[in-house]
Design an enzyme around this catalytic site. Structure first.
Site, PDB file in Angstrom:
ATOM      1  CG  HIS A  29      58.086  48.242  78.876  1.00 37.47           C
ATOM      2  ND1 HIS A  29      58.079  48.916  77.673  1.00 37.47           N
ATOM      3  CD2 HIS A  29      57.528  49.100  79.784  1.00 37.47           C
ATOM      4  CE1 HIS A  29      57.542  50.117  77.832  1.00 37.47           C
ATOM      5  NE2 HIS A  29      57.202  50.255  79.109  1.00 37.47           N
ATOM      6  CE1 TYR A  30      60.834  41.729  74.775  1.00 39.06           C
ATOM      7  CE2 TYR A  30      59.209  40.022  75.209  1.00 39.06           C
ATOM      8  CZ  TYR A  30      60.005  40.724  74.320  1.00 39.06           C
ATOM      9  OH  TYR A  30      59.968  40.430  72.982  1.00 39.06           O
ATOM     10  CB  THR A  31      64.940  43.895  79.864  1.00 38.09           C
ATOM     11  OG1 THR A  31      65.093  42.471  80.063  1.00 38.09           O
ATOM     12  CG2 THR A  31      64.577  44.570  81.183  1.00 38.09           C
ATOM     13  CD  GLU A  63      61.882  48.029  79.962  1.00 37.52           C
ATOM     14  OE1 GLU A  63      61.931  46.790  79.766  1.00 37.52           O
ATOM     15  OE2 GLU A  63      61.813  48.863  79.041  1.00 37.52           O
ATOM     16  CG  HIS A  65      56.365  48.715  74.807  1.00 33.38           C
ATOM     17  ND1 HIS A  65      57.738  48.741  74.683  1.00 33.38           N
ATOM     18  CD2 HIS A  65      55.949  49.908  74.312  1.00 33.38           C
ATOM     19  CE1 HIS A  65      58.120  49.891  74.154  1.00 33.38           C
ATOM     20  NE2 HIS A  65      57.052  50.610  73.906  1.00 33.38           N
ATOM     21  CG  ASP A  80      57.984  44.855  75.197  1.00 28.30           C
ATOM     22  OD1 ASP A  80      57.722  45.287  74.070  1.00 28.30           O
ATOM     23  OD2 ASP A  80      58.384  45.591  76.115  1.00 28.30           O
TER      24      ASP A  80
END
Length: 251
Positions: free
Chosen positions: A32-34, A97, A139, A149
Site C-alpha cells: 500500500h501507500y499511506t 504501508e 492494494h 495504491d
C-alpha cells in the site's frame, strides 16, 4: 511487541487487529501507500483505535521500518477485497504501508532509500512465509474499484528483480484494436476471463462495465505503467497473456 523481522527498527503497536480466520501461514503480501500528507500522520492514524485500520509494517521515506502488528495477527489493511476467489484477504496476507502522499496529496516517486528498505523487507517476508511471486500484489489489484495504491510510480520491476513478485516486460504500446467502457460481446467476455484467470475479482459478463474498467486500470498501474487509462489496448492484453503464462509455469 517482539519484532518478526530483524529489519524493523522498532515497534509502534496498533490496537487494530484480531485473530486470523484462516490459521495457515499468510499466502499473500499486499503493498500500500499511506495516501496522507506525511508519515507522522500516517503512523498516528494506523495506531488510532478509532481509525479501524492498521498494517503489519510501515516503511518511512527515509527507509526506517516500523512494525505495528505481529505477523501472526490479522491486521486491518485490505478492507473489502478479493484475489483468486479469496475474500478475507486480511486473514491470508501481510500488509506493508509505504509512506507516500498518494494521488490525493501529491503523488511522487518513492525515494531510493525507501525502495531499498521495501525490497529487503519483502524479501524477508516472502522467504519466511514461502509467498509465491504472483501473490505479491498492490492494494489496487485486490480492490480495484476502491484503491489506486501503491500506483504507477511504484518500482514493481525493481522489486521483481530482487526476487519478489511476478513481472514481465510490458508489451510496447502501439495502435490496433482496443476495448473500452460500454462495449459488449464475446471478446469482452474472453478478456474478463483472462483477468479472472490471473486472479482479479471480476465478473465474466461480456460487458465492459465499471468494474472491468477498474480492473484494467489496476492492471496497468502494476504491470503496464507507461499508460494508465482503463482502455484495454493490444499492449495491455499481450502483457496480461504473458503474465498468465509466467504464472502457470510456476504452479
Amino acid at each position: 511487541m517482539q519484532l518478526d523481522s530483524s529489519l524493523a527498527s522498532h515497534a509502534v503497536a496498533s490496537p487494530n487487529h484480531g485473530e486470523r480466520l484462516d490459521p495457515v501461514s499468510p499466502a499473500l503480501l499486499i503493498l500500500h501507500y499511506t495516501g496522507m500528507p506525511d508519515g507522522a500522520l500516517a503512523l498516528a492514524r494506523l495506531s488510532d483505535p478509532a481509525s479501524q485500520v492498521s498494517c503489519h509494517y510501515l516503511v518511512d521515506e527515509d527507509g526506517r521500518i516500523v512494525q505495528m502488528v505481529p505477523e501472526t495477527r490479522r491486521a486491518w489493511h485490505a478492507g473489502q477485497a478479493s484475489w483468486e476467489g479469496m475474500a478475507d484477504i486480511n486473514s491470508r496476507s501481510i500488509g506493508i504501508e509505504i509512506v507516500n502522499p498518494g494521488h490525493e496529496w501529491g503523488y511522487r516517486d518513492f525515494p531510493a532509500v525507501q525502495m531499498t528498505a521495501v525490497k529487503a523487507l519483502c524479501r524477508d517476508i516472502v522467504s519466511r512465509h514461502a509467498i509465491r511471486p504472483y501473490h505479491v500484489l498492490g492494494h489496487s489489484d485486490i480492490a480495484p474499484l476502491r484503491k489506486t495504491d501503491p500506483g504507477e510510480r511504484f518500482d514493481w520491476a525493481g522489486l521483481a528483480g530482487e526476487g519478489v513478485g511476478l513481472h514481465v516486460e510490458p508489451a510496447a504500446i502501439q495502435g490496433g484494436r482496443f476495448f473500452s467502457a460500454g462495449e459488449a460481446g464475446q471478446p469482452i467476455e474472453a478478456l474478463q476471463a483472462m483477468f479472472s484467470l490471473y486472479g482479479y475479482g471480476i465478473e465474466v459478463n461480456g460487458i465492459y462495465d465499471t468494474l472491468t474498467e477498474a480492473v484494467v486500470t489496476a492492471f496497468q498501474r502494476h504491470f503496464r505503467q507507461a499508460r494508465v487509462d482503463g482502455v484495454c489496448d493490444a499492449s495491455t492484453i499481450e502483457t496480461l497473456r504473458s503474465l498468465i503464462l509466467a504464472k502457470q509455469a510456476m504452479m
